[in-house]
Design a protein around this motif. Structure first.
Motif, PDB file in Angstrom:
ATOM      1  N   ALA A  31     -16.817   2.738   5.977  1.00 48.49           N
ATOM      2  CA  ALA A  31     -15.521   2.484   5.348  1.00 48.49           C
ATOM      3  C   ALA A  31     -14.775   3.788   5.082  1.00 48.49           C
ATOM      4  N   ALA A  32     -15.506   4.827   4.657  1.00 41.62           N
ATOM      5  CA  ALA A  32     -14.863   6.115   4.409  1.00 41.62           C
ATOM      6  C   ALA A  32     -14.311   6.712   5.695  1.00 41.62           C
ATOM      7  N   ARG A  33     -15.027   6.566   6.780  1.00 40.39           N
ATOM      8  CA  ARG A  33     -14.536   7.081   8.052  1.00 40.39           C
ATOM      9  C   ARG A  33     -13.329   6.306   8.545  1.00 40.39           C
ATOM     10  N   LEU A  34     -13.275   5.012   8.287  1.00 34.91           N
ATOM     11  CA  LEU A  34     -12.101   4.233   8.647  1.00 34.91           C
ATOM     12  C   LEU A  34     -10.872   4.684   7.861  1.00 34.91           C
TER      13      LEU A  34
ATOM     14  N   SER B 136     -13.767  12.632   7.028  1.00 32.56           N
ATOM     15  CA  SER B 136     -14.720  13.159   8.004  1.00 32.56           C
ATOM     16  C   SER B 136     -15.102  14.571   7.612  1.00 32.56           C
ATOM     17  N   GLY B 137     -16.199  15.057   8.195  1.00 31.77           N
ATOM     18  CA  GLY B 137     -16.625  16.418   7.954  1.00 31.77           C
ATOM     19  C   GLY B 137     -16.916  16.683   6.481  1.00 31.77           C
ATOM     20  N   TRP B 138     -16.431  17.842   5.990  1.00 31.77           N
ATOM     21  CA  TRP B 138     -16.693  18.243   4.619  1.00 31.77           C
ATOM     22  C   TRP B 138     -16.054  17.292   3.623  1.00 31.77           C
ATOM     23  N   THR B 139     -14.908  16.704   3.965  1.00 32.45           N
ATOM     24  CA  THR B 139     -14.256  15.754   3.061  1.00 32.45           C
ATOM     25  C   THR B 139     -15.145  14.542   2.825  1.00 32.45           C
ATOM     26  N   LEU B 140     -15.809  14.062   3.871  1.00 30.28           N
ATOM     27  CA  LEU B 140     -16.704  12.915   3.751  1.00 30.28           C
ATOM     28  C   LEU B 140     -17.860  13.232   2.802  1.00 30.28           C
ATOM     29  N   TYR B 141     -18.421  14.420   2.931  1.00 27.77           N
ATOM     30  CA  TYR B 141     -19.537  14.790   2.056  1.00 27.77           C
ATOM     31  C   TYR B 141     -19.059  15.043   0.629  1.00 27.77           C
ATOM     32  N   ARG B 142     -17.944  15.725   0.475  1.00 29.99           N
ATOM     33  CA  ARG B 142     -17.490  16.105  -0.864  1.00 29.99           C
ATOM     34  C   ARG B 142     -17.049  14.906  -1.684  1.00 29.99           C
TER      35      ARG B 142
END
Length: 302
Positions: free
Chosen positions: A197-200, A204-210
């Motif tokens: 859902a976050a990728r949709l 992505s990348g550092w934003t996804l982890y943070r």
């Protein structure tokens, strides 16, 4: 005609009884050697014990002597510096390695083995290896000088202000892989639907982890802290092998102080008092966590 027995055999109940019967001796011995010796140490800390145990009650006199001992206070200051580095650095390094392995690299199996391999070694082996590496005459420093950097020196073991950080280097090298495994398990345990859902939504990348993944690692962080903090307080064998508390007492930690007082300086009561202070330090970390977990379980079951 069926025969009716006056009692019924419950296989599951029998298995539980047999399991309890097998575990009971171990539980009794564990309670004796842990709680029994803990209570005995607490009693010795209240007596005038010297080379041999004594039953002469002196109250909190040993604790007052402990707080007045500059050597004990210095060991607490060393513990503060060592513990801060021992907790913060493995958390940062372990998290970085976990994020790296979470990228599904082809060499993940090899990297995981490399990162976790130091945990297979005892602190004695780790201390011996790093003592050789930090030897200013034969270790890494000598190898660098042979490469042409003739003025290079790495003599932390001989410097009072740097010896404690020699302990930090060896301890962090060994424990970081274990912290990595804790964080990696936390990352792999996150619901895939949340990541999808976050990728949709464009993360992505550092934003996804943070913003998505790292906030889900609080349980893993608490588990790592619950392991690292008591381990820092109880560090003993690494000090014995790597620095022997020196130069002077610049790298002496409370566990080493306790051993010296109890078994080498014939001050058993003072050593027992320092041991009880260390127990209280560990309990101050473990008890709040245990109480918090029990409250969470009660709220979840209510």
């Amino acid at each position: 005609m069926k025969l009716r027995w006056p009692w019924r055999v419950n296989p599951q109940g029998m298995e539980r009884r047999w399991a309890l019967a097998c575990l009971l001796p171990l539980l009794v011995l564990g309670a004796l050697f842990f709680y029994g010796f803990l209570l005995w140490t607490g009693w010795l800390s209240l007596t005038r014990s010297g080379m041999m145990p004594s039953h002469e009650f002196v109250g909190l006199q040993q604790y007052r002597r402990l707080l007045d001992d500059p050597r004990w206070l210095a060991s607490l200051w060393n513990l503060l510096r060592f513990g801060l580095c021992f907790v913060v650095l493995p958390l940062l390094i372990g998290l970085g390695m976990a994020v790296l392995l979470d990228q599904r690299l082809r060499a993940e199996g090899l990297l995981r083995w490399v990162f976790l391999h130091p945990m297979a070694l005892s602190m004695v082996v780790t201390g011996s290896a790093w003592r050789w590496l930090m030897d200013p005459e034969q270790g890494v420093a000598e190898g660098v000088r042979r490469l042409g950097w003739t003025e290079f020196r790495w003599d932390w073991l001989a410097q009072e202000d740097m010896a404690i950080y020699a302990l930090v280097v060896a301890a962090v090298w060994q424990i970081s892989g274990f912290v990595m495994a804790i964080f990696l398990a936390g990352l792999r345990g996150i619901d895939e639907s949340l990541v999808h859902a976050a990728r949709l939504d464009g993360a992505s990348g550092w934003t996804l982890y943070r913003r998505v993944l790292l906030p889900q690692l609080w349980p893993s962080l608490l588990s790592a802290l619950l392991i690292l903090l008591p381990a820092a307080i109880k560090t003993f064998d690494l000090v014995v092998v790597l620095t022997e508390g020196g130069p002077g007492q610049s790298s002496e930690l409370p566990a080493f102080y306790m051993f010296q007082m109890a078994f080498e300086r014939s001050r058993l009561g003072l050593g027992a008092a320092s041991a009880m202070v260390m127990v209280m330090m560990v309990l101050s970390i473990a008890l709040p966590y245990a109480i918090g977990r029990s409250r969470v379980r009660k709220e979840a079951s209510a």
